[in-house]
Design an enzyme around this catalytic site. Structure first.
Site, PDB file in Angstrom:
ATOM      1  N   ARG A 105       0.924  -1.614   0.303  1.00 52.81           N
ATOM      2  CA  ARG A 105       0.384   0.022   0.249  1.00 52.81           C
ATOM      3  C   ARG A 105       0.739   1.561   0.211  1.00 52.81           C
ATOM      4  O   ARG A 105       0.692   2.237  -0.677  1.00 52.81           O
ATOM      5  CB  ARG A 105      -0.638   0.357   1.217  1.00 52.81           C
ATOM      6  CG  ARG A 105      -1.826   1.317   1.795  1.00 52.81           C
ATOM      7  CD  ARG A 105      -1.908   1.963  -0.307  1.00 52.81           C
ATOM      8  NE  ARG A 105      -3.415   0.754  -0.799  1.00 52.81           N
ATOM      9  CZ  ARG A 105      -4.099   0.732  -1.872  1.00 52.81           C
ATOM     10  NH1 ARG A 105      -3.353   1.146  -2.596  1.00 52.81           N
ATOM     11  NH2 ARG A 105      -4.318  -0.779  -2.651  1.00 52.81           N
ATOM     12  N   LYS A 140       2.177  24.399  -2.335  1.00 51.54           N
ATOM     13  CA  LYS A 140      -0.002  23.735  -2.281  1.00 51.54           C
ATOM     14  C   LYS A 140       0.678  22.548  -2.726  1.00 51.54           C
ATOM     15  O   LYS A 140       0.234  22.008  -3.538  1.00 51.54           O
ATOM     16  CB  LYS A 140      -0.613  24.562  -3.194  1.00 51.54           C
ATOM     17  CG  LYS A 140      -0.884  25.631  -3.452  1.00 51.54           C
ATOM     18  CD  LYS A 140      -1.395  26.635  -4.007  1.00 51.54           C
ATOM     19  CE  LYS A 140      -1.568  28.375  -3.451  1.00 51.54           C
ATOM     20  NZ  LYS A 140      -2.651  28.418  -4.909  1.00 51.54           N
ATOM     21  N   LYS A 172       5.995  38.407  -1.313  1.00 44.43           N
ATOM     22  CA  LYS A 172       4.096  38.289  -1.991  1.00 44.43           C
ATOM     23  C   LYS A 172       3.131  39.901  -1.109  1.00 44.43           C
ATOM     24  O   LYS A 172       3.721  40.302  -0.673  1.00 44.43           O
ATOM     25  CB  LYS A 172       3.453  37.255  -1.600  1.00 44.43           C
ATOM     26  CG  LYS A 172       4.383  35.332  -1.665  1.00 44.43           C
ATOM     27  CD  LYS A 172       3.496  34.307  -2.351  1.00 44.43           C
ATOM     28  CE  LYS A 172       2.302  34.279  -2.876  1.00 44.43           C
ATOM     29  NZ  LYS A 172       1.571  32.985  -2.888  1.00 44.43           N
ATOM     30  N   ASP A 227       0.799  37.987 -10.726  1.00 46.40           N
ATOM     31  CA  ASP A 227      -0.069  37.290 -10.311  1.00 46.40           C
ATOM     32  C   ASP A 227      -1.646  37.745 -10.933  1.00 46.40           C
ATOM     33  O   ASP A 227      -1.946  38.854 -10.651  1.00 46.40           O
ATOM     34  CB  ASP A 227       0.047  37.793  -9.061  1.00 46.40           C
ATOM     35  CG  ASP A 227      -0.933  36.438  -8.184  1.00 46.40           C
ATOM     36  OD1 ASP A 227      -1.188  35.655  -8.662  1.00 46.40           O
ATOM     37  OD2 ASP A 227      -1.502  37.472  -6.790  1.00 46.40           O
TER      38      ASP A 227
END
Length: 289
Positions: A105, A140, A172, A227
């Site tokens: 798994r 992310k 940012k 952006d």
């Protein structure tokens, strides 16, 4: 040792990850295998591809198998980054069956997700063909699983933006606002690097052409992020920057729009969905008769 593993081993311990993952899954015993399969029984298994795509995670799977059974015999048939189709066999293994089933798994969870990410990265990079744009990831990522997700992006033909908060300064919008403006933020970042004797690239996010003007007037950055710019705004920004700095497009770019952004002349296109919204590739680890 694989170059990607070497590059990131100072902050990601692959062996420790596998140990913890086994502990999480096995607990106080795999009672199904312990009850149905003799302790010393050996056998053969294969990694079966059940869906077309780009294969990734093969080398990671080998680490998992060797961690479970040090005496395992592995016969590799298909390498990471290869195009695969339904019915292909990526590798064969022979070893203690209780241990192989313990590894099943974990190796599938790693390979299926990595292959899904590599497949999507490859598709998006192909859409940029004929341009200089490189598809890159973001932060992310899945907590604890970032190493594998970013490795998969590279296998799929893309590149990593930054691994974490420590290997690049990315100013940012929140940093700009809290610092009191673009000029203040850039100057503060450069002072910090000099004071701490660090050599890190600086990227700054911009929201419009007025922001870009301020960046160009201030200088001392390596890359400018556009952006959530439209296609037309991106074209204007690229002409305005005129090769002075690397340019990255980011925000809301999809499979339907990526080619048009790439044709604007940007150097990088960052896609958060590469790692946070991707379908795993269907793979199985099956017994060989």
């Amino acid at each position: 040792m694989n170059n990607f593993i070497k590059q990131h081993q100072s902050y990601f311990n692959l062996s420790a990850f596998i140990t913890q993952a086994f502990k999480e899954d096995e607990g106080h015993g795999d009672h199904t295998s312990l009850s149905t399969i003799p302790k010393n029984k050996s056998g053969k298994m294969k990694l079966l591809v059940k869906e077309d795509g780009i294969l990734a995670g093969v080398e990671a799977a080998f680490h998992v198998l060797k961690h479970a059974d040090k005496k395992v015999k592995i016969t590799p048939l298909i390498k990471d980054g290869a195009t695969v189709k339904k019915g292909d066999v990526a590798f064969l293994v022979e070893g203690n069956l209780q241990k192989l089933l313990l590894a099943e798994r974990l190796l599938l969870n790693i390979m299926q997700r990595m292959s899904g990410i590599a497949t999507k990265t490859h598709q998006l990079q192909q859409l940029c063909k004929g341009t200089k744009a490189k598809v890159i990831d973001t932060r992310k990522t899945t907590p604890g699983f970032r190493f594998f997700e970013k490795w998969a992006v590279v296998i799929g033909g893309g590149a990593n933006h930054r691994y974490g908060l420590f290997d690049m300064i990315l100013i940012k919008d929140n940093h700009v606002d809290f610092a009191g403006g673009i000029e203040n933020a850039i100057k503060a970042a450069n002072v910090y690097l000099k004071k701490n004797k660090l050599h890190l690239p600086i990227e700054i996010e911009t929201r419009n052409l007025e922001d870009i003007k301020k960046v160009l007037a201030t200088g001392k950055v390596n890359r400018i992020m556009l952006d959530n710019y439209s296609i037309d705004e991106t074209k204007k920004a690229v002409r305005f920057i005129n090769g002075s700095y690397e340019i990255e497009s980011s925000g809301g770019i999809t499979e339907a729009t990526i080619a048009n952004y790439a044709k604007c002349g940007v150097d990088f296109i960052s896609i958060g969905a590469l790692t946070h919204h991707v379908k795993s590739l269907d793979l199985s680890f099956k017994a060989v008769d």
